[in-house]
Design a protein around this motif. Structure first.
Motif, PDB file in Angstrom:
ATOM      1  N   UNK A  89      -3.423   0.956  -3.418  1.00  0.00           N
ATOM      2  CA  UNK A  89      -2.806  -0.371  -3.435  1.00  0.00           C
ATOM      3  C   UNK A  89      -1.910  -0.521  -4.664  1.00  0.00           C
ATOM      4  N   UNK A  90      -0.893  -1.368  -4.509  1.00  0.00           N
ATOM      5  CA  UNK A  90       0.072  -1.628  -5.576  1.00  0.00           C
ATOM      6  C   UNK A  90      -0.130  -3.067  -6.032  1.00  0.00           C
ATOM      7  N   UNK A  91      -0.263  -3.262  -7.334  1.00  0.00           N
ATOM      8  CA  UNK A  91      -0.432  -4.629  -7.833  1.00  0.00           C
ATOM      9  C   UNK A  91       0.896  -5.374  -7.722  1.00  0.00           C
ATOM     10  N   UNK A  92       0.834  -6.683  -7.641  1.00  0.00           N
ATOM     11  CA  UNK A  92       2.043  -7.496  -7.490  1.00  0.00           C
ATOM     12  C   UNK A  92       3.047  -7.240  -8.611  1.00  0.00           C
ATOM     13  N   UNK A  93       2.548  -7.023  -9.807  1.00  0.00           N
ATOM     14  CA  UNK A  93       3.468  -6.857 -10.938  1.00  0.00           C
ATOM     15  C   UNK A  93       4.231  -5.539 -10.889  1.00  0.00           C
ATOM     16  N   UNK A  94       3.777  -4.572 -10.086  1.00  0.00           N
ATOM     17  CA  UNK A  94       4.454  -3.267 -10.014  1.00  0.00           C
ATOM     18  C   UNK A  94       5.271  -3.075  -8.738  1.00  0.00           C
ATOM     19  N   UNK A  95       5.300  -4.077  -7.867  1.00  0.00           N
ATOM     20  CA  UNK A  95       6.014  -3.947  -6.589  1.00  0.00           C
ATOM     21  C   UNK A  95       7.515  -3.764  -6.805  1.00  0.00           C
ATOM     22  N   UNK A  96       8.129  -4.541  -7.705  1.00  0.00           N
ATOM     23  CA  UNK A  96       9.577  -4.426  -7.903  1.00  0.00           C
ATOM     24  C   UNK A  96       9.952  -3.050  -8.459  1.00  0.00           C
ATOM     25  N   UNK A  97       9.126  -2.506  -9.347  1.00  0.00           N
ATOM     26  CA  UNK A  97       9.383  -1.155  -9.868  1.00  0.00           C
ATOM     27  C   UNK A  97       9.252  -0.112  -8.763  1.00  0.00           C
ATOM     28  N   UNK A 100       0.858  -1.184   0.000  1.00  0.00           N
ATOM     29  CA  UNK A 100       0.000   0.000   0.000  1.00  0.00           C
ATOM     30  C   UNK A 100       0.897   1.237   0.000  1.00  0.00           C
ATOM     31  N   UNK A 101       0.596   2.176  -0.887  1.00  0.00           N
ATOM     32  CA  UNK A 101       1.294   3.467  -0.890  1.00  0.00           C
ATOM     33  C   UNK A 101       0.451   4.431  -0.079  1.00  0.00           C
ATOM     34  N   UNK A 102       1.071   5.041   0.924  1.00  0.00           N
ATOM     35  CA  UNK A 102       0.384   6.092   1.675  1.00  0.00           C
ATOM     36  C   UNK A 102       0.850   7.427   1.112  1.00  0.00           C
ATOM     37  N   UNK A 103      -0.124   8.237   0.738  1.00  0.00           N
ATOM     38  CA  UNK A 103       0.180   9.543   0.162  1.00  0.00           C
ATOM     39  C   UNK A 103       0.172  10.615   1.240  1.00  0.00           C
TER      40      UNK A 103
END
Length: 106
Positions: A90-98, A80-83
């Motif tokens: 929420x961050x999808x699994x495919x974008x976590x490494x980025x 989860x990204x807190x702004x």
């Protein structure tokens, strides 16, 4: 400035005021300091034009990196990204490494 195509015409929104963009069917909601604005632009268009300050967190969400306060995992092990404005995305699994790579660069 980001120029949003709205039903009323064109609306200028300062990039630094935008928290995130979220797609829902054929419209994108721009969440910013002054509220929400609906546009018919696609996330792909927005990403292509302003990609250097934005991060694709999910297939339907792009976050302004200037407003990322923290990143944590919830009870379901989802990132989860807190702004800065207390909103969470929420961050999808495919974008976590980025996301991890982006945070290391900062």
């Amino acid at each position: 400035f980001f120029v949003a195509r709205t039903w009323q015409g064109l609306e200028r929104i300062a990039i630094e005021d935008i928290f995130y963009f979220q797609a829902d069917h054929k419209y994108v909601t721009i969440v910013h300091r002054q509220g929400n604005t609906l546009t018919d632009q696609t996330l792909k268009e927005i990403e292509n034009n302003y990609g250097d300050t934005l991060f694709r967190a999910h297939r339907n969400t792009i976050v302004n990196t200037q407003h990322i306060k923290s990143v944590h995992r919830n009870n379901q092990s989802q990132y989860i990204i807190e702004l800065a404005n207390q909103l969470e995305v929420s961050v999808s699994r495919r974008h976590v490494s980025a996301l991890k790579a982006l945070l290391i660069q900062r």
